[in-house]
Design a protein around this motif. Sequence first.
Motif, PDB file in Angstrom:
ATOM      1  N   VAL A   1     -35.462 -18.450  30.538  1.00  0.00           N
ATOM      2  CA  VAL A   1     -34.005 -18.286  30.516  1.00  0.00           C
ATOM      3  C   VAL A   1     -33.512 -18.469  31.947  1.00  0.00           C
ATOM      4  CG1 VAL A   1     -32.073 -16.748  29.986  1.00  0.00           C
ATOM      5  CG2 VAL A   1     -34.143 -16.666  28.576  1.00  0.00           C
ATOM      6  N   ASN A   2     -32.763 -19.510  32.175  1.00  0.00           N
ATOM      7  CA  ASN A   2     -32.300 -19.818  33.521  1.00  0.00           C
ATOM      8  C   ASN A   2     -31.076 -18.982  33.895  1.00  0.00           C
ATOM      9  OD1 ASN A   2     -34.270 -21.797  34.052  1.00  0.00           O
ATOM     10  ND2 ASN A   2     -33.060 -23.364  33.008  1.00  0.00           N
ATOM     11  N   ASP A   3     -30.968 -18.688  35.187  1.00  0.00           N
ATOM     12  CA  ASP A   3     -29.772 -18.057  35.764  1.00  0.00           C
ATOM     13  C   ASP A   3     -29.373 -16.783  35.038  1.00  0.00           C
ATOM     14  OD1 ASP A   3     -29.564 -20.219  37.596  1.00  0.00           O
ATOM     15  OD2 ASP A   3     -28.543 -21.418  36.072  1.00  0.00           O
ATOM     16  N   ILE A   4     -30.352 -15.892  34.815  1.00  0.00           N
ATOM     17  CA  ILE A   4     -30.014 -14.613  34.197  1.00  0.00           C
ATOM     18  C   ILE A   4     -29.322 -13.696  35.203  1.00  0.00           C
ATOM     19  CG2 ILE A   4     -32.184 -13.375  34.642  1.00  0.00           C
ATOM     20  CD1 ILE A   4     -31.821 -12.580  31.494  1.00  0.00           C
TER      21      ILE A   4
ATOM     22  N   ILE B   1     -38.667 -11.770  36.308  1.00  0.00           N
ATOM     23  CA  ILE B   1     -37.511 -12.337  37.011  1.00  0.00           C
ATOM     24  C   ILE B   1     -37.963 -12.846  38.374  1.00  0.00           C
ATOM     25  CG2 ILE B   1     -35.187 -11.892  37.883  1.00  0.00           C
ATOM     26  CD1 ILE B   1     -35.142  -9.430  35.960  1.00  0.00           C
ATOM     27  N   ALA B   2     -37.740 -14.112  38.637  1.00  0.00           N
ATOM     28  CA  ALA B   2     -38.118 -14.726  39.915  1.00  0.00           C
ATOM     29  C   ALA B   2     -37.057 -14.409  40.968  1.00  0.00           C
ATOM     30  CB  ALA B   2     -38.260 -16.225  39.748  1.00  0.00           C
ATOM     31  N   LEU B   3     -37.497 -13.827  42.074  1.00  0.00           N
ATOM     32  CA  LEU B   3     -36.593 -13.581  43.194  1.00  0.00           C
ATOM     33  C   LEU B   3     -36.689 -14.676  44.253  1.00  0.00           C
ATOM     34  CD1 LEU B   3     -36.692 -10.786  41.768  1.00  0.00           C
ATOM     35  CD2 LEU B   3     -36.333  -9.769  44.007  1.00  0.00           C
ATOM     36  N   ASP B   4     -37.662 -15.567  44.069  1.00  0.00           N
ATOM     37  CA  ASP B   4     -37.804 -16.763  44.893  1.00  0.00           C
ATOM     38  C   ASP B   4     -37.999 -17.950  43.960  1.00  0.00           C
ATOM     39  OD1 ASP B   4     -38.141 -15.527  47.696  1.00  0.00           O
ATOM     40  OD2 ASP B   4     -39.686 -14.480  46.541  1.00  0.00           O
ATOM     41  N   ASP B   5     -37.648 -19.147  44.423  1.00  0.00           N
ATOM     42  CA  ASP B   5     -38.019 -20.341  43.656  1.00  0.00           C
ATOM     43  C   ASP B   5     -39.537 -20.336  43.501  1.00  0.00           C
ATOM     44  OD1 ASP B   5     -35.343 -20.945  43.928  1.00  0.00           O
ATOM     45  OD2 ASP B   5     -35.650 -22.678  45.239  1.00  0.00           O
ATOM     46  N   VAL B   6     -40.034 -20.629  42.296  1.00  0.00           N
ATOM     47  CA  VAL B   6     -41.479 -20.584  42.067  1.00  0.00           C
ATOM     48  C   VAL B   6     -41.989 -21.912  41.511  1.00  0.00           C
ATOM     49  CG1 VAL B   6     -41.675 -18.080  41.806  1.00  0.00           C
ATOM     50  CG2 VAL B   6     -41.136 -19.464  39.800  1.00  0.00           C
TER      51      VAL B   6
ATOM     52  N   GLY C   1     -33.596 -16.223  40.414  1.00  0.00           N
ATOM     53  CA  GLY C   1     -32.530 -15.734  39.542  1.00  0.00           C
ATOM     54  C   GLY C   1     -32.727 -16.097  38.091  1.00  0.00           C
ATOM     55  N   SER C   2     -33.758 -16.917  37.805  1.00  0.00           N
ATOM     56  CA  SER C   2     -34.126 -17.250  36.429  1.00  0.00           C
ATOM     57  C   SER C   2     -35.289 -16.361  36.003  1.00  0.00           C
ATOM     58  CB  SER C   2     -34.492 -18.728  36.318  1.00  0.00           C
ATOM     59  OG  SER C   2     -33.372 -19.538  36.621  1.00  0.00           O
ATOM     60  N   CYS C   3     -35.631 -16.423  34.713  1.00  0.00           N
ATOM     61  CA  CYS C   3     -36.662 -15.513  34.218  1.00  0.00           C
ATOM     62  C   CYS C   3     -37.412 -16.131  33.049  1.00  0.00           C
ATOM     63  CB  CYS C   3     -36.041 -14.180  33.777  1.00  0.00           C
ATOM     64  SG  CYS C   3     -35.110 -14.273  32.220  1.00  0.00           S
TER      65      CYS C   3
ATOM     66  N   LEU D   1     -39.693  -9.403  39.795  1.00  0.00           N
ATOM     67  CA  LEU D   1     -39.553  -8.111  39.127  1.00  0.00           C
ATOM     68  C   LEU D   1     -39.869  -8.309  37.659  1.00  0.00           C
ATOM     69  CD1 LEU D   1     -38.650  -5.118  38.934  1.00  0.00           C
ATOM     70  CD2 LEU D   1     -36.336  -5.977  38.460  1.00  0.00           C
ATOM     71  N   ALA D   2     -40.830  -7.543  37.160  1.00  0.00           N
ATOM     72  CA  ALA D   2     -41.144  -7.557  35.731  1.00  0.00           C
ATOM     73  C   ALA D   2     -40.714  -6.227  35.119  1.00  0.00           C
ATOM     74  CB  ALA D   2     -42.633  -7.781  35.507  1.00  0.00           C
ATOM     75  N   ILE D   3     -40.209  -6.280  33.897  1.00  0.00           N
ATOM     76  CA  ILE D   3     -39.826  -5.085  33.152  1.00  0.00           C
ATOM     77  C   ILE D   3     -40.444  -5.208  31.765  1.00  0.00           C
ATOM     78  CG2 ILE D   3     -37.920  -3.629  32.340  1.00  0.00           C
ATOM     79  CD1 ILE D   3     -36.098  -5.236  34.328  1.00  0.00           C
TER      80      ILE D   3
END
Length: 262
Positions: free
Chosen positions: A26-29, A141-146, A198-200, A223-225
């Motif tokens: 899911v992009n741009d969450i 959730i990616a906090l950096d481009d991966v 910002g995507s996940c 960040l994982a939940i």
Amino acid sequence: MAMLDTTIKLTDEQVQYYRENGFVQVNDILSAEELQELREHLEEAMGVESGRSIKTSGAGDLYYNVLNQRVNTWRDHGGMARFVLSRRFADAAKQLTGYAGIRLFHDHALFKMPQDSKPTPWHQDYPYWPMTQTGALSIWIALDDVDETNGCMMFVPKSQKIKNLKGVDLVNPEDIFSDEGAAGLDRNTAAIVRMKAGSCTFHDGLTFHYAHANATDRPRRALAIIYMEDGTTFNGKGHACTDGQAFEPGDVIRSGLFPKLA
């Protein structure tokens, strides 16, 4: 202030893809402002020396080279709590699964440290969790481009149908594909999930997944939940996130530590 109580509507295609394949991107969450806010909160939370969160390893440990991880950051940091307990992420998990209710199991900050980093080996999450029922899932959730250079994830489609495998030692891993229960799965079908910050992704606790090593000179931050269906019961296995809770096998996992979010 980020409006994290607002929900998003996933597409029918995203829901169907998740249910068929055990993961979805899911992009741009997060908005750009939310992303920056979460980065700042996470850096602060990772620096907590004593608190109610759990640091799983320290510099010099072998596991630290796989993951520099802190569990339940929301218990120490109000800013992290706004994200971890947010309705937006939990409601998206509810849409994907169709569950009537979603509870938090725990969050974990996942930093893959630079240079001397090791891959996170192929594994399933569910064998580590003290849950009787399958179907719990994670948002990552990616906090950096991966991408492949700094630790992006890979998932094997439809592998969430493989049950009864054991947990893998992430420092000295066995090859999960060699387990007779995994016969018929092909690691070459794995999807490489490159994402913008910002995507996940969401993935089922049984979905086979892997993360590349980080060969760059900066930490890869995520960040994982973990969410579980409301009504999930305790299977009697010990877990750091249930220690101190008076759960007996068969008890429903619910308390102030495991709030209902959607």
